[in-house]
Every structure is written in C-alpha cells, then in structure tokens.
Design an enzyme around this catalytic site. Structure first.
Site, PDB file in Angstrom:
ATOM      1  N   HIS A 114     -44.891  28.825  13.364  1.00 16.77           N
ATOM      2  CA  HIS A 114     -45.289  27.633  12.621  1.00 16.77           C
ATOM      3  C   HIS A 114     -46.734  27.237  12.907  1.00 16.77           C
ATOM      4  CE1 HIS A 114     -43.881  25.652  16.436  1.00 16.77           C
ATOM      5  NE2 HIS A 114     -44.889  24.838  16.184  1.00 16.77           N
ATOM      6  N   ASP A 159     -39.753  32.234  15.844  1.00 16.46           N
ATOM      7  CA  ASP A 159     -40.942  31.392  15.934  1.00 16.46           C
ATOM      8  C   ASP A 159     -42.039  32.029  16.790  1.00 16.46           C
ATOM      9  OD1 ASP A 159     -42.518  29.265  15.407  1.00 16.46           O
ATOM     10  OD2 ASP A 159     -41.408  27.811  16.618  1.00 16.46           O
ATOM     11  N   SER A 165     -48.653  21.419  22.050  1.00 14.92           N
ATOM     12  CA  SER A 165     -48.322  22.411  23.064  1.00 14.92           C
ATOM     13  C   SER A 165     -47.573  23.612  22.504  1.00 14.92           C
ATOM     14  CB  SER A 165     -47.483  21.764  24.178  1.00 14.92           C
ATOM     15  OG  SER A 165     -46.267  21.272  23.651  1.00 14.92           O
TER      16      SER A 165
END
Length: 657
Positions: A91, A122, A205
């Site tokens: 993402h 991811d 983060s």
C-alpha cells in the site's frame, strides 16, 4: 468482518472502517526464548540498521484500484545495496501511477521507481540508482524470518508519526494472528498469518523493518490498532523459504520474491527488464479455524485424527473456505464452510504450504479434498495466473479513471473480476451522479462486460451526445441504477487516454484510447455535422477552435447578452431555430456568409443572428431527440405571489404549455 480500529500505518489520515473482529487462534505458542541481548548489542545493531532505513514520500497521481490519489509518507529499508532495491509495503508502492523519492538519514534525497507490488500480500519493491547516494555509508539489512518467535524482543525503526527516525521497542506476542481487515472497499491482506506485538506504531511507519538484536529483519511492519498499542507485522517466511536444489541439498534464498528481482536485474545489460514473479490463485479466501470450531462444521473424528497425525506438533486447526469470487476457478465447486483436508494428496493446514503449491502450479489442475457438512468431496480446480486478473492499465476520460475490476475489489464487492470499475468518477461521471466504486453495466443501451467494450462504445458516440448509463454499486448490489451521461470534456481535459504500466521503467505509457477519425462529430440542427453547418469563426482562425466547436459555442452563448435566458433560449432563439429548420443548409449558410465588407450596423445584426444560430446548434448537439421535440413547446412563466412580497420573496416556476 474487520476491526474498526485497525488501520494501515503509512498514512495517519487513513480512514478506518466499521466491524469487529474477535477471532483468536488456539495455537499453543512455543516457549519463550531467553533474551541475551544487552544495551550495547542493541546500540551496535541500530548503528548498522538506521542508515539503511529511508523515509519514503509518495504521490499517487491517479486513483487506482484500492488507493485514492494523494500524497503520503512511509518507510522502507535497503535489502540490496548493489542493485538498489528497497523493501516496503504494497500500500506504499501503490497499485497505480506513483511518483516517489527516498530520504536517507543524512537528508540525501533520491528518486525511486516501483518495480513490483504484490497483488495480495502487503509487500512491494522500489528501485533506485546506488550511485546517487554519495555521502552516506550504509549496509543492506538481511532478512531472517526464521528468527521470529513468541517472546522475541524487537525494535521497529522507521518514520513513525512523521518523525523521520523513531525506534519503538516491543515483544512479539503472536505469530498466528488473522490478517487485519482495514476497509470494506479498500486494500486488505488475506490467506496469511500476521505477527502481533505491542509496539505502538502509528502513521508513517508502514514498511519499517522489525529487527532483532543482531540487526536482522524478522518481519515487516504493516498496520496498527488505534485503540491500543497493538501493531501488525507481515511475516517474511514467504520471502525466505527453503527450496530443493538437488536430491539431498537445500538452499535458503534471502528472499523468495527478492531473488526473482535480483536475477532480473543481473540479466539486464543495457536497459531494465520487467520482473515476473510467478503467482497463482484459486480466487477464494481461506481462514484458519480451531478443531473445536471445525467439528461444529461437520468435521469427522477420523479425519481430525488423520490431520493431527500428519501435521507438525502443536497444530491446532485447519483451513476453511471463507469466500469464493464469482466466476472464478473455484466458483460453483467450493462453498463457504468447506474444510480443506488435502491438496494433491497431501494434508495441508497452513497458508504458507498452500501458497507455495499454488504458485508453483500456475496453469495446472490441483485436486482438493474437502469435507462439506461431514461429507467428503473431491474437486479439481485450475490454478489461475494472479497477474492476469490484476489490472495494469486504465482509461482516463473527462477526469474519470476506469479500469478492470481487480481481484482485491472483486473479493470485497463479490463481483467477477474484469468488469468496468470506476476508480474515480471525474467530471463527466460525477456530473451524472455515478459514484466511486461503481460497476458500469451498460452505456447507450449496449452491454459493458469489460473495459474494451466501454472504449468501443465511446468511440461511436459524438461529443455532446446524451446517453443512458446503467451501473451497480457494492452498497446496493442487487439493484441497477440508470443515469443520463453527457459525453463531454472541458477545455482542461485531454481526449480519452489509455495508460499501461511499464514495469521496466516504473512509468505508465499513455496513448489515445480512441482514434480521432473514429469519433463521429456532433450533429447540428440541419442533420449535418457542426463543422459542415457553419463556420464558428473567420477563415483565418486557428483550426483547433473549429474542433472545439461545442465548447466555443457555449462560451459565445454565455457572453451574448445580459438578458440571459430570453436571448439564448427565449422566443427569438426559438423563432430563429424554426426558420433554420424550415430551410435547407445551403440557404442558411448563404444568408450568414454574406459579404465580408459591411457596415457596423450590418455586422452587429449578422453577429446577433450568428449567436442565435450557434446557441441553437450547441443546444441541439447536447440535447436528445425527445428534448429537441419537446423543447419548442415549453413556456416559462414567472409568478409573483403577493402574499410573500412583504417578506421579500419571489418565486419562479417552469410550466409546460
């Protein structure tokens, strides 16, 4: 359902979704390992890791698939210094067009380019030129997925809360957490376990390395829960499994996906080469459930004993089918609640083993042995190439972004892959009331099953045409809605463009979606194209103004007179249209051309007639047949209600006469 408090970590402004997820696995975790690291060990590890961690500033140029257009900050880390490869989250890399740059700890900034984003999990990779970093000494961070264990003390190093470098401490508490559910209509990981620790990571983060005291990355930070300090890490087992090399010899790659990327770069001589990482899919989602819950689904006692005996010690559950994408390979064969027992004759209870088998079997048939309500069944399912149902192109028309429906959104919305999906309605579709995430089913009464059908229909429509559009929404999936769409684009929008991702350069190559010669010109009031009815300017005017006919005409109408409706659409304009319709095109053109040498009064009169004619032409070009027939019979009445005048109110009504 997802946790309303779970969020992706790359953007602090990332929206959260509703729903509660409270399933917990029953696995008995291995015993805690004794921590032997000292403060000096951590200092040495961080001295080595921090220079290899970069702040990523990304700008998504267009809305695409699960992501909206916008800018965000995130984190990445160097996994190959010689080849210039950065590992981060999917993402963060974005599935669509993105412009990104990396900032090192010494504030050196370099451009980076996306080279791979996984369609499901991811993680993704950026590439950069190693020679661009001139003033910093750094080393790559090795991957060590086998080091992850419950009780392991870790540090999350990254751009937490936009602070450039933050070091958060934590302890891994779980290795078998269900993949977090972030959004109902956005990106979600699935068919994998996640790790969980109370490290308290926040926005910015995402993509941070989760390191141990030896400076090795044991996991990849992905998301967090806003109501607590829980953070979710993507395991790296998929990146570092063991693969057989000979009969008795095995070797572990530093990264499964990274190895393909490294080989591709090494094979390149003069220019970059697109990376192809084999990924397969059955277009269905599995969840891992405990044996007690599976018994309630009908699992037989004998089957449970066989699975427990064939599984590693401590196995506490099996894989159960959660959902199946319509028209996918497993549709009409598997159902929610089916318990997976064997694949190709081998007992499988873990996501990793199943995914390895599917990725190695693209284009092949796999045999699945399942139990449905206590009844054993065997089905054969073909393994589909995951990249074939992952969109790599989109159509941009009047600001709207339309592309094939991806596997991610098809799973979210329960629609088949490949349908015409509206990632952003833009000007034209938003004006008609078509929302984002809509699925276009018909345009101009022609069925739309894919993006190619939509392009074909648009190529037949003239500019200014008003046509019906039928669409469906995932929020009301059982009802189709119809709107009228005006095929139009303002001066600031380019003609329809088709963009295709170029994995060799990290850019998107654009080309005209519709050939100019294939588009029918707008039809004027006398049945001829507008360009053949009457010139909209003098002969020495730039030809581009003639091509922009309708828009220029609208501008002329708006500036014609201060009387507004009366001059543009009032009785004089109607009379002019009736007269023009009663005469042929030759007479109309001859009456408007006249002599080029005229007095001021004559020129002003001709300009008035020309404005009326252009107004009628633009109205006719943008109106449907029914409107052209009904409009002359419409009369405007202005009614003043005396009872309201004392309050300063005045009402106007449109009535049909």
């Amino acid at each position: 359902m997802g946790d309303s408090l779970e969020m992706l970590g790359s953007e602090a402004s990332m929206a959260t979704e509703t729903g509660i997820k409270s399933d917990f696995c029953l696995e008995i975790d291995p015993p805690l390992r004794e921590t032997v690291a000292t403060a000096e060990d951590w200092r040495r590890a961080l001295d080595k890791v921090v220079p290899a961690v970069v702040v990523l500033r990304t700008t998504a140029c267009r809305a695409f698939d699960t992501e909206s257009a916008g800018a965000s900050y995130a984190t990445g880390f160097i996994v190959d210094k010689r080849r210039g490869i950065i590992l981060t989250n999917r993402h963060v890399v974005k599935p669509g067009p993105v412009v990104a740059e990396a900032t090192f700890v010494n504030r050196e900034e370099i451009p980076i380019y996306p080279v791979y984003r996984d369609p499901v999990h991811d993680f993704g990779f950026f590439s950069y030129d190693p020679s661009a970093v001139q003033f910093l000494s750094y080393e790559e961070i090795p991957l060590a997925p086998e080091a992850a264990s419950v009780g392991l003390e870790i540090r999350v190093v990254g751009n937490d809360s936009g602070e450039k470098v933050s070091i958060l401490a934590g302890t891994i508490a779980r290795l078998d957490r269900d993949a977090p559910h972030y959004k109902k209509d956005g990106y979600n990981d699935f068919n994998t376990f996640y790790m969980q620790a109370a490290s308290g990571t926040k926005g910015g983060s995402s993509g941070s390395p989760v390191i141990d005291w030896q400076g090795r990355a044991v996991a990849l930070n992905a998301g967090s829960k806003t109501s607590s300090a829980s953070a979710f890490f993507l395991p790296l087992q998929r990146y570092g499994p063991e693969y057989p090399v000979g009969d008795n010899e095995r070797v572990r790659h530093d990264s499964w996906a990274l190895s393909f990327l490294q080989k591709s770069i090494d094979l390149c001589t003069d220019k970059p080469k697109a990376v192809h990482i084999p990924r397969g899919t059955l277009q269905m989602t599995f969840v891992h459930k405990g044996f007690d819950e599976i018994r309630r689904l009908g699992l037989r006692t004998g089957t449970e004993q066989v699975v427990r005996h064939a599984s590693p010690p401590g196995e506490t559950g099996m894989l159960v089918v959660d959902s199946v994408v319509p028209r996918g390979p497993a549709d009409q064969q598997l159902e929610s609640g089916d318990v997976l027992v064997r694949v190709n004759g081998t007992v499988l209870t873990q996501f990793l083993n199943l995914e390895n088998l599917i990725d190695d079997g693209v284009g092949q048939i796999v045999e699945l042995e399942i139990e449905r309500g206590g009844q054993p069944l065997t089905v054969n399912v073909s393994v589909q190439d995951l990249h074939s149902i992952t969109p790599d192109h989109f159509l941009e028309v009047s600001g709207a972004i339309i592309h094939p429906l991806s596997y991610q959104q098809a799973r979210n919305f329960r629609f088949p892959c490949g349908l015409a999906y509206v990632a952003d309605p833009g000007y034209m579709l938003f004006r008609a009331g078509v929302p984002r995430h809509a699925i276009i089913k018909k345009v101009a009464n022609e069925d739309i099953s894919c993006l190619a059908d939509l392009v074909s229909v648009l190529s037949k429509l003239s500019r200014g045409a008003r046509v019906p559009l039928e669409y469906m929404s995932h929020t009301d999936r059982h009802r189709k809605k119809s709107v009228l769409v005006t095929i139009d684009r303002h001066e600031w929008y380019a003609p329809p463009q088709l963009y295709t991702r170029n994995d060799s350069t990290g850019l998107w190559d654009g080309k005209p979606a519709i050939e100019l010669a294939a588009v029918s010109p707008p039809i004027g009031i006398n049945g001829l194209p507008i360009s053949q009815n009457i010139p909209l300017c003098h002969h020495d005017t730039d030809p581009m103004h003639e091509f922009r006919g309708v828009t220029d005409t609208a501008a002329t109408m708006g500036a014609s007179s201060g009387d507004g409706y009366q001059n543009d659409f009032g009785s004089e304009a109607k009379k002019q249209r009736v007269e023009d319709d009663s005469s042929d095109g030759t007479v109309a053109n001859a009456s408007l051309y006249g002599s080029e040498l005229k007095s001021d009064d004559a020129m002003e009169t001709d300009n008035t007639v020309l404005r009326d004619y252009e107004g009628a032409t633009a109205f006719s070009a943008n109106a449907s047949l029914a409107e052209r027939a009904i409009e002359p019979a419409l009369v405007m009445f202005e009614v003043n209600i005396k009872n309201f005048l004392k309050f300063g109110c005045r009402s106007g009504f449109w009535l049909c006469g």
